[in-house]
Design a protein around this motif. Structure first.
Motif, PDB file in Angstrom:
ATOM      1  N   LEU A  15       0.829  -1.204   0.000  1.00  0.00           N
ATOM      2  CA  LEU A  15       0.000   0.000   0.000  1.00  0.00           C
ATOM      3  C   LEU A  15       0.865   1.256   0.000  1.00  0.00           C
ATOM      4  O   LEU A  15       0.589   2.217  -0.732  1.00  0.00           O
ATOM      5  CB  LEU A  15      -0.921   0.000   1.221  1.00  0.00           C
ATOM      6  N   PHE A  69       2.397   1.724  -3.387  1.00  0.00           N
ATOM      7  CA  PHE A  69       1.336   2.160  -4.290  1.00  0.00           C
ATOM      8  C   PHE A  69       1.131   3.671  -4.173  1.00  0.00           C
ATOM      9  O   PHE A  69       1.080   4.384  -5.177  1.00  0.00           O
ATOM     10  CB  PHE A  69       0.049   1.406  -3.951  1.00  0.00           C
ATOM     11  N   LEU A 109      -1.432  -2.909 -10.771  1.00  0.00           N
ATOM     12  CA  LEU A 109      -2.681  -2.339 -10.259  1.00  0.00           C
ATOM     13  C   LEU A 109      -3.706  -3.435  -9.997  1.00  0.00           C
ATOM     14  O   LEU A 109      -4.450  -3.373  -9.005  1.00  0.00           O
ATOM     15  CB  LEU A 109      -3.244  -1.319 -11.249  1.00  0.00           C
ATOM     16  N   LYS A 166      -2.689  -5.220  -6.789  1.00  0.00           N
ATOM     17  CA  LYS A 166      -3.020  -4.407  -5.616  1.00  0.00           C
ATOM     18  C   LYS A 166      -4.518  -4.458  -5.330  1.00  0.00           C
ATOM     19  O   LYS A 166      -4.943  -4.541  -4.162  1.00  0.00           O
ATOM     20  CB  LYS A 166      -2.573  -2.966  -5.856  1.00  0.00           C
ATOM     21  N   THR A 167      -5.334  -4.407  -6.377  1.00  0.00           N
ATOM     22  CA  THR A 167      -6.784  -4.498  -6.205  1.00  0.00           C
ATOM     23  C   THR A 167      -7.176  -5.833  -5.588  1.00  0.00           C
ATOM     24  O   THR A 167      -7.992  -5.900  -4.655  1.00  0.00           O
ATOM     25  CB  THR A 167      -7.492  -4.330  -7.560  1.00  0.00           C
ATOM     26  N   THR A 211      -6.395  -5.997  -1.911  1.00  0.00           N
ATOM     27  CA  THR A 211      -7.359  -5.236  -1.114  1.00  0.00           C
ATOM     28  C   THR A 211      -8.671  -6.000  -0.975  1.00  0.00           C
ATOM     29  O   THR A 211      -9.319  -5.955   0.083  1.00  0.00           O
ATOM     30  CB  THR A 211      -7.605  -3.855  -1.754  1.00  0.00           C
ATOM     31  N   LEU A 229     -11.601   1.253  -0.846  1.00  0.00           N
ATOM     32  CA  LEU A 229     -10.285   1.234  -1.472  1.00  0.00           C
ATOM     33  C   LEU A 229     -10.276   0.282  -2.667  1.00  0.00           C
ATOM     34  O   LEU A 229      -9.704   0.594  -3.716  1.00  0.00           O
ATOM     35  CB  LEU A 229      -9.212   0.821  -0.462  1.00  0.00           C
ATOM     36  N   GLU A 248      -9.414   1.328  -6.453  1.00  0.00           N
ATOM     37  CA  GLU A 248      -8.327   0.686  -7.201  1.00  0.00           C
ATOM     38  C   GLU A 248      -8.845   0.038  -8.482  1.00  0.00           C
ATOM     39  O   GLU A 248      -8.193   0.112  -9.531  1.00  0.00           O
ATOM     40  CB  GLU A 248      -7.622  -0.338  -6.313  1.00  0.00           C
ATOM     41  N   LEU A 307      -9.546   2.831 -10.940  1.00  0.00           N
ATOM     42  CA  LEU A 307      -8.282   3.322 -11.489  1.00  0.00           C
ATOM     43  C   LEU A 307      -7.735   2.335 -12.511  1.00  0.00           C
ATOM     44  O   LEU A 307      -7.274   2.734 -13.591  1.00  0.00           O
ATOM     45  CB  LEU A 307      -7.274   3.533 -10.364  1.00  0.00           C
ATOM     46  N   LEU A 308      -7.801   1.056 -12.179  1.00  0.00           N
ATOM     47  CA  LEU A 308      -7.331   0.016 -13.098  1.00  0.00           C
ATOM     48  C   LEU A 308      -8.123   0.047 -14.404  1.00  0.00           C
ATOM     49  O   LEU A 308      -7.538  -0.057 -15.496  1.00  0.00           O
ATOM     50  CB  LEU A 308      -7.454  -1.354 -12.435  1.00  0.00           C
TER      51      LEU A 308
END
Length: 339
Positions: free
Chosen positions: A256, A259, A285, A288-289, A292, A307, A311, A314-315
Motif C-alpha cells: 500500500l 502504491f 494495479l 493491488k486491487t 485489497t 479502497l 483501485e 483506477l485500473l
C-alpha cells in the motif's frame, strides 16, 4: 525514395521481426484486469459489485483469445526470424519478459478456480512448470554473465521471480501445499534481494530511462501478491481480521505504501511518450486491487471496500487508456519498430 525509407513490401516483415516478447505484457495486464473484475464482482451475487459477474466472463474470454493471438504471432516470428529470439534472450532487459508467459497461465489458473477446477489445474501445471524453468535459466544467467550493468537494473527484473509468488494462489486449492511453499520461498527471498539492488540503483546511479519508467509500478506488485499467497498458504482467511498475522500485515501495508509512493510520482510518468512498457501499469494495479479484496474479505471493513472500488476504477481507466494509445500507436505504425 530516400535511402533510409522502408518500402511497403519490406514494412510487414520488419514489423514482424520486431514483434517483441514485451507484447505478452498486454496479455498479462488483461488477465489481471479480468481477474480483478471477477473478484470484485464475486460469485452468486455475493461480491462488492455483483453486476460485474458477466463482464468478468467476457473479459476472461477476450484475454484467452488475445493470449492465443499474441502467442501465434510470436511463434511465427520465431520460426521466420530465429535470430531475433536469440537477440531478445541476450538482451539485459527483454530477457526478464519471457516469464510473462508462465505468469499468464498462472493468473488464468486462478481465474478458473471458481469456474472449472480441472481447467484451472491444467493451467496451473503448465504455468508452474514454465515458471520453474524460467527461474532456473534466468537466475543462472544472472549469476554468470558478461554484459549486465547496474544501470540496466529496473523493477522489470522482478518479473522472473514474481511468478513464483503467484504459484501458491491456485496451488494451495489444488492441494500442492509443499510445492507452493517451495515457490513462495524462492519468490520472496529473491524479491527482497532484487528490491535492495533496485533501490541502490535508483538512489545512487543515473535515472531510469523514460521508456522503462512505467516499470516503477512493478514495485508494489510483489508484496501484494506475496500477501495473497501467504494468506492462502497459512490458512488465514477469516471474516473478522483475527486471521491476519504480523507478516501478512507487513506485506499488505508495504504494498500500500509503495502504491501511494508511485501515485505521488504520477506527474512524472504522465509526461513520457508512449512505449509498450506502459502496460507495466496494468498488472501491478490488478495485483493491488486483488490484495485489497482479500483484506476486505478478512476484515469486512468499509475502508477496504472503498479502497478496492477505487483501485478497480483506477485500473479500468488505465486499461482503457492503454488500449486507446496502443491502438493509436499500431495505426501509426509506431509499434514493432527497431529499438
Amino acid at each position: 525514395m530516400s535511402n533510409n525509407a522502408v518500402s511497403p513490401s519490406h514494412e510487414t516483415p520488419l514489423r514482424l521481426q520486431n514483434f517483441h516478447i514485451t507484447f505478452f505484457a498486454i496479455v498479462l495486464g488483461m488477465a489481471g484486469f479480468s481477474l480483478a473484475v471477477q473478484k470484485v464482482g464475486g460469485q452468486d451475487g455475493k461480491g462488492i459489485l455483483p453486476v460485474l459477474e458477466t463482464p468478468a466472463t467476457v473479459l476472461l474470454y477476450i484475454t484467452i483469445a488475445l493470449f492465443a493471438f499474441v502467442t501465434l504471432i510470436y511463434l511465427f516470428k520465431v520460426v521466420r526470424y530465429p535470430e531475433s529470439l536469440r537477440k531478445e534472450f541476450n538482451h539485459p532487459v527483454k530477457i526478464n519478459f519471457f516469464p510473462l508467459i508462465a505468469k499468464v497461465f498462472l493468473v488464468l489458473s486462478v481465474a478458473y478456480l471458481d469456474r472449472d477446477m480441472q481447467v484451472s489445474l491444467y493451467l496451473w501445471i503448465v504455468g508452474a512448470f514454465l515458471q520453474f524453468i524460467a527461474s532456473l535459466v534466468i537466475i543462472s544467467i544472472w549469476i554468470r554473465h558478461t554484459h549486465f550493468k547496474i544501470e540496466q537494473m529496473t523493477p522489470g527484473w522482478f518479473i522472473p521471480i514474481v511468478g513464483s509468488l503467484i504459484v501458491p494462489i491456485a496451488g494451495v486449492p489444488h492441494g500442492f501445499i509443499e510445492i507452493s511453499w517451495f515457490f513462495f520461498s524462492v519468490g520472496l527471498i529473491f524479491w527482497i534481494a532484487l528490491f535492495t539492488i533496485v533501490m541502490y540503483r535508483m538512489f545512487f546511479h543515473s535515472p531510469i530511462p523514460d521508456r522503462l519508467l512505467p516499470t516503477l509500478f512493478i514495485l508494489f506488485a510483489p508484496p501484494a501478491i506475496a500477501f495473497i499467497a501467504y494468506v492462502k498458504l497459512a490458512g488465514l482467511m477469516g471474516h473478522d481480521g483475527a486471521g491476519l498475522d504480523a507478516f501478512a500485515r507487513i506485506m499488505y501495508y508495504f504494498s500500500l505504501f509503495m502504491f501511494i509512493l508511485i501515485l505521488f510520482k504520477v506527474q512524472i510518468l504522465a509526461k513520457i511518450n508512449f512505449f509498450l512498457s506502459w502496460w507495466a501499469y496494468s498488472f501491478p494495479l490488478a495485483a493491488k486491487t486483488l490484495a485489497t479484496v482479500v483484506m476486505l474479505h478478512m476484515t469486512q471493513s468499509a475502508f477496504y471496500r472503498n479502497l478496492a472500488l477505487f483501485e478497480l476504477g483506477l485500473l479500468a481507466l488505465v486499461i482503457m487508456l492503454l488500449i486507446a494509445v496502443t491502438a493509436k500507436a499500431i495505426g501509426k505504425a509506431e509499434i514493432c519498430v527497431e529499438d
